[in-house]
Write a protein that holds these residues in place. Structure first.
Motif, PDB file in Angstrom:
ATOM      1  N   ALA A  19      35.857  43.785  43.439  1.00  0.00           N
ATOM      2  CA  ALA A  19      37.484  43.289  42.764  1.00  0.00           C
ATOM      3  C   ALA A  19      38.573  43.009  42.832  1.00  0.00           C
ATOM      4  N   ILE A  20      39.256  41.549  43.733  1.00  0.00           N
ATOM      5  CA  ILE A  20      40.045  41.953  44.529  1.00  0.00           C
ATOM      6  C   ILE A  20      41.898  41.767  43.472  1.00  0.00           C
ATOM      7  N   VAL A  77      36.053  38.831  42.526  1.00  0.00           N
ATOM      8  CA  VAL A  77      36.875  38.332  41.904  1.00  0.00           C
ATOM      9  C   VAL A  77      37.634  38.640  41.527  1.00  0.00           C
ATOM     10  N   ILE A  78      38.665  38.328  41.336  1.00  0.00           N
ATOM     11  CA  ILE A  78      40.473  38.237  41.532  1.00  0.00           C
ATOM     12  C   ILE A  78      40.567  38.703  40.398  1.00  0.00           C
ATOM     13  N   THR A  79      41.542  39.546  40.053  1.00  0.00           N
ATOM     14  CA  THR A  79      41.558  39.984  38.621  1.00  0.00           C
ATOM     15  C   THR A  79      42.726  40.724  39.184  1.00  0.00           C
ATOM     16  N   HIS A  80      43.794  40.170  37.833  1.00  0.00           N
ATOM     17  CA  HIS A  80      45.131  41.410  37.283  1.00  0.00           C
ATOM     18  C   HIS A  80      44.710  42.409  36.829  1.00  0.00           C
ATOM     19  N   ASP A  81      43.349  41.657  35.365  1.00  0.00           N
ATOM     20  CA  ASP A  81      43.308  42.798  34.531  1.00  0.00           C
ATOM     21  C   ASP A  81      42.729  44.045  35.416  1.00  0.00           C
ATOM     22  N   ARG A  94      42.221  46.348  46.674  1.00  0.00           N
ATOM     23  CA  ARG A  94      43.988  46.490  46.764  1.00  0.00           C
ATOM     24  C   ARG A  94      44.399  45.609  47.592  1.00  0.00           C
ATOM     25  N   LEU A  95      45.751  44.733  47.044  1.00  0.00           N
ATOM     26  CA  LEU A  95      46.239  43.898  48.734  1.00  0.00           C
ATOM     27  C   LEU A  95      48.284  44.150  47.700  1.00  0.00           C
ATOM     28  N   ARG A  96      48.676  44.281  48.898  1.00  0.00           N
ATOM     29  CA  ARG A  96      50.066  44.564  48.806  1.00  0.00           C
ATOM     30  C   ARG A  96      50.871  43.958  50.191  1.00  0.00           C
ATOM     31  N   ASP A  97      51.612  43.063  49.526  1.00  0.00           N
ATOM     32  CA  ASP A  97      52.150  41.735  50.238  1.00  0.00           C
ATOM     33  C   ASP A  97      51.380  42.006  51.791  1.00  0.00           C
TER      34      ASP A  97
END
Ligand SMILES: Nc1ncnc2c1ncn2[C@@H]1O[C@H](COP(=O)(O)OP(=O)(O)OP(=O)(O)O)[C@@H](O)[C@H]1O
Ligand SMILES: [Mg+2]
Length: 229
Positions: free
Chosen positions: A37-38, A198-202, A214-217
Motif C-alpha cells: 500500500a502507498i 495500491v494507493i489507499t487513504h484507508d 508512507r509519503l509526506r511532502d
C-alpha cells in the motif's frame, strides 16, 4: 541481480517554475509478487509516484527501472509496449462507458494487443469471473453497484495478465464491505504472482497489507513490513 520489478532511486518530480516539488528523492524497491500500500495525506505525491512507476510520467531526475528496463532510455513506442504487456492500471477517477456492457468494457483492455475479438471476449469473461462478476457480464454501468464497477475496472486492468498492477484509490468511493471485496480481489491477484501496488487513504485497509510505504511532502517517511495489528 535482484528480482525487483520496480526500482526507483532518488526520484524527483517537479512541476513548473518556480517548481512545485511533488516527489523529492524517493527510493522504492518492489520485488516481483509483492503487494503493498502507498499511503499519505492528499497532495503527498502518491498519484505522481504511481504514474512514474507505471511509466505514464517521467521523473525530473533519478533513475526508474521497471521490469528491468531503464525507462528514461526508452522511446514512446517502447514505453507503450511496456505498458501494454507488463502494466495494468486502475485509475483514481475510473470511468466505465455508458451503454457498454461489463464484458465489452473489459475486452477493450486487449484492443491494442492484436487479439481477435472472439478471444478478447472470451478472456474478458474469464477476467470478470476472476473478480467475482461472472454473473454480471452483460450488465451496463448503471446496473452495477460502485464496488462492482470498481471490480470491472480491475478486470479491465488485469485482462492482459500484467506482471505489475497499479491501483489508485480503488476503494475510494466504496463502503467498507465493497472496499474489502475489492482488496480481496487484489490480494488474490498477488497470491497468483501479480505484483500489486495500491494507493489507499484507508488506514484500516492499509494495516492489513504486508507492506506500507508512507509519503509526506513527496518523501518516503516510512516503509513498514508485516501486517499491522
Ligand atoms: N500537473 C501538475 N502540475 C503542477 N502540480 C502538480 C501536478 N500534478 C500534481 N501536482 C502537485 O503535486 C503534488 C502531489 O500530487 P499528487 O496528485 O501526486 O498527490 P496525491 O498524494 O495523489 O493526492 P490525493 O490523495 O489528493 O490524490 C500536489 O501538491 C499537486 O498539487
Ligand atoms: Mg492521488
Amino acid at each position: 541481480m535482484s528480482d525487483a520489478i520496480v526500482e526507483l532511486r532518488g526520484v524527483t518530480r517537479s512541476y513548473g517554475s518556480p517548481p512545485t516539488v511533488a516527489l523529492n528523492g524517493v527510493d522504492l524497491m518492489v520485488e516481483e509478487g509483492e503487494i503493498l500500500a502507498i499511503v499519505g495525506p492528499s497532495g503527498s505525491g502518491k498519484t505522481t509516484l504511481l504514474n512514474i512507476v507505471g511509466s505514464l510520467d517521467q521523473a525530473t531526475s533519478g533513475t526508474t527501472r521497471i521490469a528491468g528496463h531503464d525507462v528514461t532510455r526508452m522511446d514512446d513506442a517502447d514505453l507503450s509496449a511496456l505498458r501494454a504487456h507488463t502494466i495494468g492500471f486502475v485509475f483514481q477517477q475510473f470511468h466505465l462507458s455508458d451503454g457498454v456492457t461489463a464484458l465489452d468494457d473489459v475486452a477493450t483492455g486487449l484492443l491494442y494487443t492484436g487479439t481477435p475479438r472472439r478471444e478478447r471476449r472470451r478472456r474478458a469473461a474469464s477476467a470478470l469471473e476472476r473478480v467475482g462478476l461472472g454473473d454480471r457480464l452483460h450488465h451496463h454501468p448503471h446496473q452495477l453497484s460502485g464496488g462492482e464497477r470498481q471490480r470491472v475496472a480491475i478486470a479491465r486492468a488485469v485482462i492482459g495478465d500484467p506482471r505489475l498492477l497499479l491501483a489508485d484509490e480503488p476503494t475510494g468511493s466504496l463502503d467498507t464491505r465493497s472496499g474489502d471485496a475489492v482488496m480481496q480481489v487484489l490480494g488474490e491477484l498477488a497470491d497468483a504472482g501479480t505484483t500489486v501496488v495500491v494507493i489507499t487513504h484507508d488506514l484500516a485497509l492499509a494495516a492489513r497489507m504486508p507492506r506500507r510505504v508512507r509519503l509526506r511532502d513527496g518523501e518516503v517517511v516510512a516503509d513498514e513490513r508485516g501486517v499491522a495489528a
